[in-house]
Design a protein around this motif. Structure first.
Motif, PDB file in Angstrom:
ATOM      1  N   TYR A  74     -12.784  38.592  51.784  1.00 48.53           N
ATOM      2  CA  TYR A  74     -12.291  38.317  53.138  1.00 48.53           C
ATOM      3  C   TYR A  74     -13.347  38.347  54.240  1.00 48.53           C
ATOM      4  O   TYR A  74     -13.070  37.951  55.377  1.00 48.53           O
ATOM      5  CB  TYR A  74     -11.145  39.264  53.471  1.00 48.53           C
ATOM      6  CG  TYR A  74      -9.910  38.970  52.665  1.00 48.53           C
ATOM      7  CD1 TYR A  74      -9.325  37.712  52.691  1.00 48.53           C
ATOM      8  CD2 TYR A  74      -9.340  39.942  51.834  1.00 48.53           C
ATOM      9  CE1 TYR A  74      -8.203  37.426  51.927  1.00 48.53           C
ATOM     10  CE2 TYR A  74      -8.215  39.658  51.070  1.00 48.53           C
ATOM     11  CZ  TYR A  74      -7.653  38.399  51.114  1.00 48.53           C
ATOM     12  OH  TYR A  74      -6.530  38.102  50.358  1.00 48.53           O
ATOM     13  N   HIS A  75     -14.575  38.784  53.916  1.00 50.32           N
ATOM     14  CA  HIS A  75     -15.632  38.654  54.926  1.00 50.32           C
ATOM     15  C   HIS A  75     -15.911  37.177  55.225  1.00 50.32           C
ATOM     16  O   HIS A  75     -16.314  36.828  56.334  1.00 50.32           O
ATOM     17  CB  HIS A  75     -16.911  39.376  54.475  1.00 50.32           C
ATOM     18  CG  HIS A  75     -17.539  38.859  53.228  1.00 50.32           C
ATOM     19  ND1 HIS A  75     -16.829  38.588  52.079  1.00 50.32           N
ATOM     20  CD2 HIS A  75     -18.854  38.530  52.945  1.00 50.32           C
ATOM     21  CE1 HIS A  75     -17.645  38.133  51.146  1.00 50.32           C
ATOM     22  NE2 HIS A  75     -18.870  38.088  51.654  1.00 50.32           N
ATOM     23  N   ILE A  76     -15.648  36.309  54.247  1.00 44.29           N
ATOM     24  CA  ILE A  76     -15.812  34.861  54.457  1.00 44.29           C
ATOM     25  C   ILE A  76     -14.780  34.373  55.470  1.00 44.29           C
ATOM     26  O   ILE A  76     -15.098  33.617  56.398  1.00 44.29           O
ATOM     27  CB  ILE A  76     -15.657  34.095  53.130  1.00 44.29           C
ATOM     28  CG1 ILE A  76     -16.642  34.625  52.069  1.00 44.29           C
ATOM     29  CG2 ILE A  76     -15.836  32.596  53.358  1.00 44.29           C
ATOM     30  CD1 ILE A  76     -18.098  34.483  52.434  1.00 44.29           C
ATOM     31  N   ARG A 127      -6.223  28.188  64.269  1.00 42.58           N
ATOM     32  CA  ARG A 127      -6.777  28.303  62.920  1.00 42.58           C
ATOM     33  C   ARG A 127      -7.445  29.673  62.723  1.00 42.58           C
ATOM     34  O   ARG A 127      -7.352  30.275  61.642  1.00 42.58           O
ATOM     35  CB  ARG A 127      -7.809  27.199  62.684  1.00 42.58           C
ATOM     36  CG  ARG A 127      -7.208  25.831  62.399  1.00 42.58           C
ATOM     37  CD  ARG A 127      -6.344  25.862  61.168  1.00 42.58           C
ATOM     38  NE  ARG A 127      -6.189  24.564  60.541  1.00 42.58           N
ATOM     39  CZ  ARG A 127      -5.247  24.280  59.669  1.00 42.58           C
ATOM     40  NH1 ARG A 127      -4.352  25.224  59.322  1.00 42.58           N
ATOM     41  NH2 ARG A 127      -5.162  23.094  59.118  1.00 42.58           N
ATOM     42  N   ALA A 128      -8.114  30.152  63.760  1.00 38.92           N
ATOM     43  CA  ALA A 128      -8.755  31.465  63.673  1.00 38.92           C
ATOM     44  C   ALA A 128      -7.727  32.551  63.394  1.00 38.92           C
ATOM     45  O   ALA A 128      -7.943  33.426  62.537  1.00 38.92           O
ATOM     46  CB  ALA A 128      -9.501  31.761  64.977  1.00 38.92           C
ATOM     47  N   PHE A 129      -6.588  32.489  64.078  1.00 33.11           N
ATOM     48  CA  PHE A 129      -5.563  33.508  63.864  1.00 33.11           C
ATOM     49  C   PHE A 129      -4.931  33.396  62.477  1.00 33.11           C
ATOM     50  O   PHE A 129      -4.584  34.402  61.858  1.00 33.11           O
ATOM     51  CB  PHE A 129      -4.514  33.442  64.978  1.00 33.11           C
ATOM     52  CG  PHE A 129      -4.935  34.178  66.216  1.00 33.11           C
ATOM     53  CD1 PHE A 129      -4.657  35.527  66.377  1.00 33.11           C
ATOM     54  CD2 PHE A 129      -5.675  33.545  67.204  1.00 33.11           C
ATOM     55  CE1 PHE A 129      -5.077  36.220  67.500  1.00 33.11           C
ATOM     56  CE2 PHE A 129      -6.106  34.232  68.333  1.00 33.11           C
ATOM     57  CZ  PHE A 129      -5.807  35.574  68.480  1.00 33.11           C
ATOM     58  N   GLN A 130      -4.809  32.181  61.964  1.00 34.73           N
ATOM     59  CA  GLN A 130      -4.312  32.025  60.585  1.00 34.73           C
ATOM     60  C   GLN A 130      -5.254  32.701  59.598  1.00 34.73           C
ATOM     61  O   GLN A 130      -4.813  33.386  58.662  1.00 34.73           O
ATOM     62  CB  GLN A 130      -4.180  30.533  60.249  1.00 34.73           C
ATOM     63  CG  GLN A 130      -3.006  29.846  60.930  1.00 34.73           C
ATOM     64  CD  GLN A 130      -2.979  28.354  60.640  1.00 34.73           C
ATOM     65  OE1 GLN A 130      -4.014  27.734  60.398  1.00 34.73           O
ATOM     66  NE2 GLN A 130      -1.792  27.764  60.675  1.00 34.73           N
ATOM     67  N   LEU A 131      -6.555  32.498  59.781  1.00 32.61           N
ATOM     68  CA  LEU A 131      -7.536  33.107  58.886  1.00 32.61           C
ATOM     69  C   LEU A 131      -7.504  34.630  58.972  1.00 32.61           C
ATOM     70  O   LEU A 131      -7.622  35.325  57.961  1.00 32.61           O
ATOM     71  CB  LEU A 131      -8.942  32.600  59.227  1.00 32.61           C
ATOM     72  CG  LEU A 131      -9.276  31.179  58.779  1.00 32.61           C
ATOM     73  CD1 LEU A 131     -10.527  30.668  59.493  1.00 32.61           C
ATOM     74  CD2 LEU A 131      -9.471  31.128  57.268  1.00 32.61           C
ATOM     75  N   THR A 135      -6.241  37.898  55.806  1.00 34.32           N
ATOM     76  CA  THR A 135      -6.938  39.083  55.298  1.00 34.32           C
ATOM     77  C   THR A 135      -5.963  40.220  55.003  1.00 34.32           C
ATOM     78  O   THR A 135      -6.293  41.145  54.261  1.00 34.32           O
ATOM     79  CB  THR A 135      -7.992  39.599  56.302  1.00 34.32           C
ATOM     80  OG1 THR A 135      -7.326  40.110  57.464  1.00 34.32           O
ATOM     81  CG2 THR A 135      -8.961  38.493  56.695  1.00 34.32           C
ATOM     82  N   GLY A 136      -4.780  40.169  55.607  1.00 29.57           N
ATOM     83  CA  GLY A 136      -3.801  41.234  55.409  1.00 29.57           C
ATOM     84  C   GLY A 136      -4.199  42.544  56.054  1.00 29.57           C
ATOM     85  O   GLY A 136      -3.633  43.597  55.746  1.00 29.57           O
ATOM     86  N   ASN A 137      -5.158  42.499  56.959  1.00 30.42           N
ATOM     87  CA  ASN A 137      -5.667  43.721  57.592  1.00 30.42           C
ATOM     88  C   ASN A 137      -5.300  43.685  59.072  1.00 30.42           C
ATOM     89  O   ASN A 137      -5.883  42.919  59.845  1.00 30.42           O
ATOM     90  CB  ASN A 137      -7.188  43.809  57.398  1.00 30.42           C
ATOM     91  CG  ASN A 137      -7.762  45.138  57.846  1.00 30.42           C
ATOM     92  OD1 ASN A 137      -7.476  45.601  58.944  1.00 30.42           O
ATOM     93  ND2 ASN A 137      -8.585  45.746  57.000  1.00 30.42           N
ATOM     94  N   LEU A 138      -4.356  44.520  59.459  1.00 25.30           N
ATOM     95  CA  LEU A 138      -3.867  44.515  60.837  1.00 25.30           C
ATOM     96  C   LEU A 138      -4.954  44.929  61.821  1.00 25.30           C
ATOM     97  O   LEU A 138      -5.002  44.429  62.953  1.00 25.30           O
ATOM     98  CB  LEU A 138      -2.659  45.456  60.959  1.00 25.30           C
ATOM     99  CG  LEU A 138      -1.871  45.389  62.270  1.00 25.30           C
ATOM    100  CD1 LEU A 138      -1.329  43.991  62.509  1.00 25.30           C
ATOM    101  CD2 LEU A 138      -0.732  46.410  62.248  1.00 25.30           C
TER     102      LEU A 138
END
Length: 332
Positions: A74-76, A127-131, A135-138
């Motif tokens: 998810y760093h990508i 798109r940024a918010f979708q990405l 990540t599943g990280n709030l």
């Protein structure tokens, strides 16, 4: 010899060390900037994304994650998110500033129109918010959402402070912390958070990004008055656009009555004639404001390096420390 010279620059060494991850980020960016129904979106986005930017902000996320030992995917996503946020703000900024050129190329608003630039910028924010969500990280969602709001807040503050000779250094730092340093700081912070690091490490990397961003912007503003063709800056653009950056704010604060009349004419009212830029530079030299601005840039570059003291030895740590030196080395 040429290769040695290129790779001697810290951001190029960083890019080389992170090349595999950067390739993955670029692939994800190309995938997510596509649009099935609106072909203008990838056209406009590609014009800016492919314009040869250094990808500095996403590299900060990748470096932070790697330095913290992260091995997940998810760093990508987060690095691509950071680049989308940055690109969206550039599209919007060029409309606000009525800019005609960026990175040596015509701006999107000039090639297409203001409406396309604004709406494509909005699309990239989405798109940024979708990405982020993927990540599943709030917590990373919270960090990057706050950074997006802070960037917009900084831009609005700059708009209200522009050409107002009462603008203080305190306001200037609020502006650059918002419009520039916020994303540098968030880019580093999310790299540590996704790697589940302790709060001391997260804060250290956040502080590095914040200080680096501040130094970066001060240097950029100073180069408008001291740069050369090699720095890619047109001397005096900020003066002609009546922008109150740190060298001018310092000069106004030190001005006598006659000098204040000059600054009010040139910056407040925009009545500039040939020779005004040269006179402005004379006043800045007389009050030592260019050197004092340089001193502040060096201070923040030093703060960035100090922030990394708590981090264990790592090749990427060395590159990040060198990067903070390189930011201010552009002034030499």
């Amino acid at each position: 010899m040429v290769l040695d010279r290129i790779v001697s620059k810290p951001h190029d060494r960083l890019a080389l060390a992170l090349s595999e991850d950067i390739a993955a980020v670029n692939s994800l960016i190309r995938l997510r900037m596509a649009s099935e129904h609106a072909p203008r979106i990838p056209e406009v986005t590609a014009h800016l994304v492919d314009a040869g930017g250094k990808r500095l902000r996403p590299m900060l996320t990748l470096a932070a994650a790697q330095m913290c030992g992260y091995t997940g995917p998810y760093h990508i996503h987060l690095a691509a998110t950071v680049e989308f946020i940055h690109t969206a703000t550039l599209l919007h900024d060029d409309v606000v500033d009525a800019s005609a050129q960026r990175r040596g190329r015509p701006t999107a608003n000039l090639l297409w129109d203001n409406q396309s630039s604004v709406l494509v910028g909005d699309y990239l924010f989405s798109r940024a918010f979708q990405l982020m969500v993927e990540t599943g990280n709030l917590r990373v969602l919270d960090i990057l959402a706050n950074a997006s709001a802070t960037i917009a807040e900084g831009e609005v503050l700059q708009l209200s402070a522009a050409r107002d000779l009462k603008t203080t250094e305190e306001i200037y730092f609020k502006v650059i912390r918002g419009k520039t340093a916020a994303l540098f700081a968030a880019a580093m912070e999310v790299g540590a958070v996704i790697a589940e690091q302790d709060e001391k490490t997260v804060q250290a990397l956040l502080d590095y990004g914040d200080a680096l961003g501040i130094s970066f912007q001060i240097v950029d503003d100073l180069l408008d008055y001291t740069g050369t063709d090699a720095t890619g800056k047109n001397i005096g653009d900020d003066f002609r656009e009546r922008k109150l950056t740190l060298p001018v704010i310092k000069a106004v604060a030190a001005a006598d009555a006659d000098e204040l009349v000059f600054w009010q004419k040139c910056i407040g009212k925009g009545k500039q004639v040939e020779g005004d830029l040269e006179h402005a530079l004379t006043l800045m030299h007389a009050h030592n404001t260019l050197q004092n601005t340089r001193t502040q840039a060096l201070y923040w570059a030093g703060k960035a390096k100090e922030s990394l003291d708590v981090m264990p030895d790592h090749a990427l740590k060395t590159m990040l420390m060198d990067l903070s030196d390189y930011v201010v080395a552009r002034l030499n």
